[in-house]
Every structure is written in structure tokens, then in C-alpha cells.
Design a protein around this motif. Structure first.
Motif, PDB file in Angstrom:
ATOM      1  N   PRO A  46     -50.889  22.479   4.174  1.00  0.00           N
ATOM      2  CA  PRO A  46     -51.913  23.518   4.028  1.00  0.00           C
ATOM      3  C   PRO A  46     -52.382  24.145   5.343  1.00  0.00           C
ATOM      4  O   PRO A  46     -53.336  24.919   5.337  1.00  0.00           O
ATOM      5  N   PHE A  47     -51.723  23.826   6.452  1.00  0.00           N
ATOM      6  CA  PHE A  47     -52.183  24.333   7.742  1.00  0.00           C
ATOM      7  C   PHE A  47     -51.819  25.804   7.939  1.00  0.00           C
ATOM      8  O   PHE A  47     -52.683  26.638   8.208  1.00  0.00           O
ATOM      9  N   SER A  48     -50.548  26.118   7.812  1.00  0.00           N
ATOM     10  CA  SER A  48     -50.133  27.502   8.055  1.00  0.00           C
ATOM     11  C   SER A  48     -48.823  27.784   7.351  1.00  0.00           C
ATOM     12  O   SER A  48     -48.020  26.873   7.085  1.00  0.00           O
ATOM     13  N   GLU A  49     -48.602  29.048   7.083  1.00  0.00           N
ATOM     14  CA  GLU A  49     -47.301  29.512   6.611  1.00  0.00           C
ATOM     15  C   GLU A  49     -47.210  31.018   6.830  1.00  0.00           C
ATOM     16  O   GLU A  49     -48.200  31.693   7.126  1.00  0.00           O
ATOM     17  N   ARG A  50     -45.991  31.517   6.690  1.00  0.00           N
ATOM     18  CA  ARG A  50     -45.727  32.923   7.004  1.00  0.00           C
ATOM     19  C   ARG A  50     -46.565  33.882   6.163  1.00  0.00           C
ATOM     20  O   ARG A  50     -46.927  34.961   6.616  1.00  0.00           O
ATOM     21  N   GLU A  81     -49.535  33.482   5.508  1.00  0.00           N
ATOM     22  CA  GLU A  81     -50.885  33.355   6.055  1.00  0.00           C
ATOM     23  C   GLU A  81     -51.870  32.827   5.017  1.00  0.00           C
ATOM     24  O   GLU A  81     -53.019  33.248   4.949  1.00  0.00           O
ATOM     25  N   ASP A  82     -51.387  31.840   4.223  1.00  0.00           N
ATOM     26  CA  ASP A  82     -52.214  31.250   3.178  1.00  0.00           C
ATOM     27  C   ASP A  82     -52.886  29.951   3.607  1.00  0.00           C
ATOM     28  O   ASP A  82     -53.683  29.397   2.845  1.00  0.00           O
ATOM     29  N   GLY A  83     -52.543  29.410   4.775  1.00  0.00           N
ATOM     30  CA  GLY A  83     -53.072  28.118   5.186  1.00  0.00           C
ATOM     31  C   GLY A  83     -54.466  28.212   5.779  1.00  0.00           C
ATOM     32  O   GLY A  83     -54.950  29.296   6.135  1.00  0.00           O
ATOM     33  N   PHE A  84     -55.117  27.065   5.916  1.00  0.00           N
ATOM     34  CA  PHE A  84     -56.490  27.120   6.433  1.00  0.00           C
ATOM     35  C   PHE A  84     -56.521  27.481   7.912  1.00  0.00           C
ATOM     36  O   PHE A  84     -57.474  28.113   8.373  1.00  0.00           O
ATOM     37  N   GLU A  85     -55.477  27.140   8.671  1.00  0.00           N
ATOM     38  CA  GLU A  85     -55.450  27.585  10.062  1.00  0.00           C
ATOM     39  C   GLU A  85     -55.225  29.089  10.158  1.00  0.00           C
ATOM     40  O   GLU A  85     -55.754  29.745  11.069  1.00  0.00           O
ATOM     41  N   ASN A  86     -54.475  29.666   9.221  1.00  0.00           N
ATOM     42  CA  ASN A  86     -54.339  31.125   9.170  1.00  0.00           C
ATOM     43  C   ASN A  86     -55.687  31.783   8.920  1.00  0.00           C
ATOM     44  O   ASN A  86     -56.037  32.797   9.544  1.00  0.00           O
ATOM     45  N   LYS A  87     -56.463  31.212   8.013  1.00  0.00           N
ATOM     46  CA  LYS A  87     -57.759  31.794   7.673  1.00  0.00           C
ATOM     47  C   LYS A  87     -58.756  31.639   8.824  1.00  0.00           C
ATOM     48  O   LYS A  87     -59.592  32.527   9.063  1.00  0.00           O
ATOM     49  N   ILE A  88     -58.647  30.531   9.559  1.00  0.00           N
ATOM     50  CA  ILE A  88     -59.518  30.352  10.725  1.00  0.00           C
ATOM     51  C   ILE A  88     -59.107  31.317  11.834  1.00  0.00           C
ATOM     52  O   ILE A  88     -59.963  31.884  12.535  1.00  0.00           O
ATOM     53  N   ALA A  89     -57.801  31.544  12.005  1.00  0.00           N
ATOM     54  CA  ALA A  89     -57.343  32.547  12.970  1.00  0.00           C
ATOM     55  C   ALA A  89     -57.913  33.918  12.628  1.00  0.00           C
ATOM     56  O   ALA A  89     -58.313  34.685  13.521  1.00  0.00           O
ATOM     57  N   LEU A  91     -51.731   9.149   4.805  1.00  0.00           N
ATOM     58  CA  LEU A  91     -51.445  10.450   5.398  1.00  0.00           C
ATOM     59  C   LEU A  91     -52.685  11.025   6.078  1.00  0.00           C
ATOM     60  O   LEU A  91     -53.817  10.694   5.728  1.00  0.00           O
ATOM     61  N   TRP A  92     -52.452  11.917   7.027  1.00  0.00           N
ATOM     62  CA  TRP A  92     -53.514  12.648   7.706  1.00  0.00           C
ATOM     63  C   TRP A  92     -54.306  13.418   6.657  1.00  0.00           C
ATOM     64  O   TRP A  92     -53.759  14.200   5.869  1.00  0.00           O
ATOM     65  N   GLY A  93     -55.621  13.209   6.643  1.00  0.00           N
ATOM     66  CA  GLY A  93     -56.463  13.737   5.586  1.00  0.00           C
ATOM     67  C   GLY A  93     -56.396  15.239   5.362  1.00  0.00           C
ATOM     68  O   GLY A  93     -56.368  15.693   4.209  1.00  0.00           O
ATOM     69  N   PRO A  94     -56.386  16.069   6.427  1.00  0.00           N
ATOM     70  CA  PRO A  94     -56.331  17.513   6.197  1.00  0.00           C
ATOM     71  C   PRO A  94     -55.086  17.973   5.444  1.00  0.00           C
ATOM     72  O   PRO A  94     -55.115  19.033   4.813  1.00  0.00           O
ATOM     73  N   ALA A  95     -54.007  17.203   5.499  1.00  0.00           N
ATOM     74  CA  ALA A  95     -52.827  17.511   4.687  1.00  0.00           C
ATOM     75  C   ALA A  95     -52.953  16.886   3.304  1.00  0.00           C
ATOM     76  O   ALA A  95     -52.632  17.505   2.284  1.00  0.00           O
ATOM     77  N   ASP A 152     -62.813  24.363   1.403  1.00  0.00           N
ATOM     78  CA  ASP A 152     -62.012  24.989   0.350  1.00  0.00           C
ATOM     79  C   ASP A 152     -60.626  24.363   0.255  1.00  0.00           C
ATOM     80  O   ASP A 152     -59.994  24.398  -0.809  1.00  0.00           O
ATOM     81  N   PHE A 153     -60.145  23.805   1.363  1.00  0.00           N
ATOM     82  CA  PHE A 153     -58.823  23.163   1.389  1.00  0.00           C
ATOM     83  C   PHE A 153     -58.916  21.637   1.315  1.00  0.00           C
ATOM     84  O   PHE A 153     -57.945  20.933   1.602  1.00  0.00           O
ATOM     85  N   ASP A 154     -60.066  21.124   0.916  1.00  0.00           N
ATOM     86  CA  ASP A 154     -60.267  19.687   0.707  1.00  0.00           C
ATOM     87  C   ASP A 154     -59.991  18.852   1.953  1.00  0.00           C
ATOM     88  O   ASP A 154     -59.468  17.737   1.869  1.00  0.00           O
TER      89      ASP A 154
END
Length: 282
Positions: free
Chosen positions: A49-53, A55-63, A200-204, A266-268
Motif C-alpha cells: 500500500p505504499f506506492s504504485e504507478r 498513485e493509489d498508495g498512501f505515500e503517493n497521497k502524502i506526496a 510483517l511490517w504493520g503499514p503493509a 485510511d490505509f490501516d
């Protein structure tokens, strides 16, 4: 960027990054090579859920929040995350910010952290009720999925959980694989019954568990010892020497803190108190 997978930078790499970030102090309000209408982001095109092309990931939204505050557009330089990611993104000057980077990484200069999170235990709903730590005897002999090289592997070794452990190879780039990321593969195996639990790392884990289509419990590991570390602060990574750029980002992080926290929730993403191992309240 998942914590625990970074390697220590060599002196040569440090010099490269320093050179890439070195410039006249009067020009430090925006990074090198950046036009005044662009925020150039180093991103992974397939790392939800971090990023993808798309731009649906939470890092995309923070960018997008950062770009909104700067009143500029976002432009991505895409590269699959793995060894060499920092060197071939920030280090080459092709982009100027990594949205998620473990605070204190040797490879980048970190902004102030904008969230703190932890590794989690993921199980099928109801199968390990009230298990809150890896030392719980009910996990003995169970098939537990974990990504090789991450901090939980050492902890599991200390607790004698290695015999049932299934270690997944990180940075697995097989084009024939069914899942976008290794973490997604682990969650899919858990949902299908191939393993009994996952660490697993919680943000994922939070987002992937919800996407699995099966009811899964995601339990933040809040009672583990400090070594190996299971909790990490996450900031933004910039080149060494870009002090003004870092300070500008820190100002944005303070100003837009509530907006960023909303995205993370929003991304748990399990959000921890800054100093104590307890979950932040909504």
C-alpha cells in the motif's frame, strides 16, 4: 521503505550522495535540478500500500499533500525498491525526495519522523485469540511466514520459532509471481491456509489483510524487547547536505500533520505514540 532491510553505506556512497546534494546555500530552497513547478519523488511503481504507478498508495497521497503545500506538481521517478534504490534515485539526482524512509538511515538525510509504527502478528480471525507477543507458547511449532532479513527473524530465532518458520525472499523480482510484493504473497498464503501466521511490517500488513478477502487479525507487537527493534520512526529522505530543503519539509510535516495522519489511518497503518509502545487514539 521497509525497516530492517537497509545496508550500511560505504564511504564512497556517502561521498556520492554528499556531492549530489552540495550546492550554494542561496539555492537550497528547492533541491538541485528541480524546476519551480515540480516535486520530483523517488517511488516504487508496484509496492502497495505504499506506492504504485497509479498513485493509489498512501505515500503517493502524502506526496500530493507536500506538493499541494509547495504549490507545485508531482513528478515520479520510478524504480523497484531493493538494493541500490537510494543510490540510483536520490544519489543520481533524478529525484529529490523519498516519502517513506526509516528515521536514522545511513543512506539518506531524514526529515523529522511523521509517523511511528511496528511489526505485527497476522493470523486468521479467531485462531489465535489474545496472542499479543511472539513468546506466546501457542505459536510454538506453527508455520509462521516472515520476510528474510527483517528484524522479526532474529527474535523468532531467540524464541525457538525457527523450526516452523517460512522465510520469504525479499526483493523477489520473478515476473511470473502472482503478487505485487513479497508481503502480499505472505498474506495470500496465510489467507489460503498455507501458513498459520505471519509477522510483517504493520503499514503493509493492515491494508493487505483488509484486501485479502478473508477475515484476518492484525495485532501490533507492542510488548517485544528493544533488541531487535520492532518499532520504527518513518520520515522523508533527502540527500545529504540539503539542510534548507529538509527544514522546508519539516515545516510542511508540522503544518499538515492532521492531513497526513488521516491518510495513514485510511490505509490501516498502526500508529504508535511517539515515545511509548501504545497505539495512538483516534
Amino acid at each position: 521503505m521497509t525497516p530492517g532491510t537497509k545496508t550500511r553505506v560505504t564511504a564512497a556512497c556517502a561521498l556520492l550522495l554528499l556531492a549530489a546534494g552540495a550546492r550554494d546555500a542561496s539555492a537550497q530552497h528547492l533541491p538541485d535540478l528541480v524546476t519551480t513547478d515540480t516535486l520530483r519523488v523517488c517511488g516504487d511503481p508496484g509496492n502497495m500500500p505504499f506506492s504504485e504507478r497509479k498513485e493509489d498508495g498512501f505515500e503517493n497521497k502524502i506526496a500530493a499533500i507536500v506538493a499541494d503545500e509547495l504549490k507545485v506538481k508531482v513528478r515520479y521517478y520510478w524504480l523497484t525498491q531493493g538494493p541500490g534504490f537510494v543510490r540510483n534515485t536520490l544519489g543520481t539526482g533524478l529525484c529529490d525526495i523519498i516519502i517513506g524512509s526509516a528515521f536514522g538511515s545511513d543512506l539518506v538525510q531524514s526529515t523529522n519522523p511523521y509517523y511511528r509504527s511496528t511489526y505485527t502478528l497476522v493470523t486468521r480471525k479467531g485462531e489465535f485469540t489474545d496472542v499479543t507477543g511472539l513468546d506466546d507458547q501457542r505459536l510454538k511449532g506453527k508455520r509462521i511466514g516472515v520476510i528474510a532479513g527483517t528484524p522479526p527473524v532474529n527474535r523468532m530465532g531467540d524464541l525457538g520459532l525457527i523450526s516452523g518458520m517460512k522465510a520469504y525472499a525479499p526483493y523477489q523480482l520473478d515476473p511470473a509471481r502472482k503478487h505485487q510484493t513479497v508481503s502480499a504473497e505472505v498474506i495470500a498464503d496465510l489467507a489460503e491456509g498455507a501458513i498459520d501466521a505471519a509477522v510483517l511490517w504493520g503499514p503493509a500488513a493492515g491494508w493487505l489483510a483488509k484486501q485479502s478477502g478473508k477475515p484476518l487479525d492484525v495485532v501490533p507487537l507492542l510488548k517485544e524487547p528493544d533488541r531487535p527493534a520492532m518499532t520504527y520512526r518513518i520520515g522523508m529522505g533527502v540527500r545529504l547536505g540539503e539542510e534548507d530543503w529538509k527544514r522546508q519539509l519539516n515545516t510542511i510535516l508540522r503544518k499538515r500533520r492532521a492531513d497526513i495522519e488521516t491518510v495513514l489511518r485510511d490505509f490501516d497503518v498502526p500508529l504508535l505514540d511517539e515515545t511509548e509502545n501504545k497505539l495512538l487514539q483516534n
